[in-house]
Design an enzyme around this catalytic site. Structure first.
Site, short mmCIF file in Angstrom:
data_model
loop_
_atom_site.label_atom_id
_atom_site.label_comp_id
_atom_site.label_asym_id
_atom_site.label_seq_id
_atom_site.Cartn_x
_atom_site.Cartn_y
_atom_site.Cartn_z
N SER A 178 -51.78 15.44 94.10
CA SER A 178 -52.88 14.54 94.42
C SER A 178 -53.48 14.94 95.77
O SER A 178 -53.84 16.10 95.97
CB SER A 178 -52.39 13.09 94.39
OG SER A 178 -53.46 12.19 94.32
N ASP A 428 -55.06 12.89 83.09
CA ASP A 428 -55.17 12.39 84.46
C ASP A 428 -56.64 12.31 84.85
O ASP A 428 -57.35 13.33 84.80
CB ASP A 428 -54.42 13.33 85.40
CG ASP A 428 -54.53 12.94 86.85
OD1 ASP A 428 -54.92 11.79 87.14
OD2 ASP A 428 -54.21 13.78 87.70
N HIS A 453 -50.74 12.62 85.88
CA HIS A 453 -50.84 12.91 87.31
C HIS A 453 -49.60 13.64 87.84
O HIS A 453 -48.50 13.10 87.81
CB HIS A 453 -51.05 11.59 88.05
CG HIS A 453 -51.70 11.74 89.40
ND1 HIS A 453 -52.85 12.45 89.59
CD2 HIS A 453 -51.35 11.26 90.63
CE1 HIS A 453 -53.20 12.38 90.86
NE2 HIS A 453 -52.31 11.69 91.51
#
Length: 496
Positions: A178, A428, A453
């Protein structure tokens, strides 16, 4: 791993938070009952906690002071001249990310690697000015919370640590998920002399300006629900109007608070809309094929379970009651919660609100034809006014691409970058802002249709599907080539 910018990331951190008033915010709040970081010293993940004195401002020769940066280190498997695997800490407590990065712990014995988890400044225990209260006091004290300063922290720490451990010749591979994946990729591009490669998982480094269509994030979330059930998708789409209508009634907010089991008084229906929107976005992010507790305790394929509850409600059940039963999969799957608080930040991610108001400006919109969310457009003027009210600053929407690039990345990074894996699961919503095609022979995109994710960075399990095993195998193969090339003093590329 957060609307004008994200996590999620993780959401990530993401979040890499949605405003029903037809402006947007990126998913951020994880909810009161999200798991706290575990005490890794009592688990299979053993490490030593250390602290390093960092300059508050790396880019000025004026002394603005210093702060103590926390980092976790594991040398149990480290062999002479072995590599250093460094996770670029993102917007939260570093123990949380170390807990959920089991892939690195599994790689360490295979490669004879040291593991290093530095914490991002202004998060966890790495607070300037001695405390979070002082660090977050105003825009003057928050001024040094930037991605550039964080990456410089990692560079300085890495150089000093290698010197102290007589490890100057040890190759360094970066990892991150991320926002941490963005930092890993940017650090590899910015400091190529310090590292030999980076694994940037679920890293939306193109989610700025107009590089990707602004409706991409919400379209992916919506598609994740629609692929499970068109009826479920339509009920969620219908619920926003029902929620707004009830909120306008004389006792509507009280009724909404009762329906959704909100602790205390509900101040506006917009707050409830944000709460629901965040849940849907996080569910898309962690739509893993097996049970997990990264954000909340959840079953495998949690969106399937949400839609099952929404669709299977008895005839005559109101749309809002259906929505409550569905969203409870995210907020209360264990059934241990009596009521919900809507303003908790268990992982200490509130600094992201500042970052979203300064340089992490990620424009997003909702397309009424494709999205299950209310229609809205990104309103830069509104964001400027909101950030001025909150912090007394205006967002700089073009700064990130000025500092790190992104526009025309296929040309610029092909010429100036190497050895980065952009790993994405296409379920995601952050994948839409990442690199999904190979840029060169050494800037590689690894995509999985069913992945969510930064699933690849999580620990392997007996339930891992074959596509996930293959994704990790490809990553390991590339890392092996990077290390072998470094040790042999050459830079040949791996043809995938």
């Amino acid at each position: 791993m957060a609307t004008s910018a994200i996590p999620l990331t993780l959401v990530l951190i993401l979040c890499f938070f949605f405003f029903f008033s037809f402006t947007q915010s990126t998913p951020q709040l994880l909810g009161k009952y999200a798991n706290k970081p575990r005490n890794l010293s009592s688990s299979s993940y053993k490490y030593e906690t250390r602290y390093f004195t960092q300059r508050l401002d790396h880019f000025s020769f004026h002394e603005y002071g210093s702060f103590s940066q926390r980092y976790l280190i594991n040398t149990r498997n480290w062999v002479a001249k072995g590599p250093i695997f460094m996770y670029c800490g993102n917007e939260g407590d570093i123990e949380w990310f170390a807990t959920n990065s089991g892939f690195l712990w599994e790689l360490a014995p295979r490669f004879g690697a040291m593991l290093l988890f530095p914490e991002h400044r202004y998060y966890g225990e790495s607070m300037p000015y001695g405390s979070k209260e002082e660090a977050y006091k105003n825009n003057t004290t928050l001024a040094f919370l930037t991605a550039e300063q964080a990456i410089a922290d990692y560079a300085v720490l890495l150089k000093e640590l290698k010197h102290n451990l007589s490890a100057e010749g040890c190759p360094v591979v970066l990892f991150g998920g991320s926002y941490g994946g963005m930092l890993a990729a940017w650090m590899r591009l910015k400091y190529p002399h310090l590292t030999i490669g980076a694994v940037a998982s679920s890293a939306p480094i193109l989610q700025f300006e107009d590089i990707v269509p602004p409706e991409t994030f919400y379209n992916i979330v919506s598609n994740d629900f629609r692929r499970e059930s068109t009826t479920c998708f339509n009920k969620i789409k219908e619920s926003w109007g029902a929620l707004q209508s009830m909120g306008e009634n004389a006792d509507g907010l009280m009724q909404l608070a009762k329906t959704f089991h909100i602790c205390g008084e509900l101040k506006s229906s917009d707050d409830l809309s944000d709460w629901l929107s965040s849940a849907y976005s996080y569910l898309a992010m962690v739509n893993y094929p097996y049970p997990s507790d990264f954000l909340m305790p959840l079953p495998g394929h949690p969106i399937k379970e949400v839609c099952k509850r929404i669709d299977s409600a008895a005839d005559g059940t109101s749309v809002l009651d259906r929505i409550f039963h569905g969203v409870s999969v995210y907020y209360n799957y264990t059934g241990a919660v009596d009521c919900f608080k809507m303003d908790d930040d268990p992982h200490g991610m509130s600094g992201w609100q500042w970052q979203a108001c300064t340089e992490m400006v990620m424009p997003m919109t909702s397309d009424p034809d494709k999205s299950m969310f209310p229609s809205f457009k990104f309103n830069y003027t509104y964001e400027q006014e909101r950030c001025m009210r909150s912090y007394g600053v205006k967002p700089r929407g073009r700064w990130i691409t000025t500092e790190f690039g992104g526009r025309d990345f296929k040309t610029t990074w092909k010429n100036s970058g190497s050895n980065i894996i952009f790993a994405n699961g296409l379920l995601d919503p952050w994948s839409g802002g990442s690199v999904l095609q190979n840029v060169s022979e050494t800037l590689i995109a690894l995509n999985t249709e069913e992945g969510a994710h930064h699933l690849d960075l999580r620990a392997s399990t007996a339930n891992d599907p074959e596509w996930l095993i293959q994704q990790r195998t490809s990553e390991i193969r590339l890392i092996e080539v990077w290390i072998n090339d470094y040790n042999q003093g050459r830079g040949s590329a791996l043809s995938m």
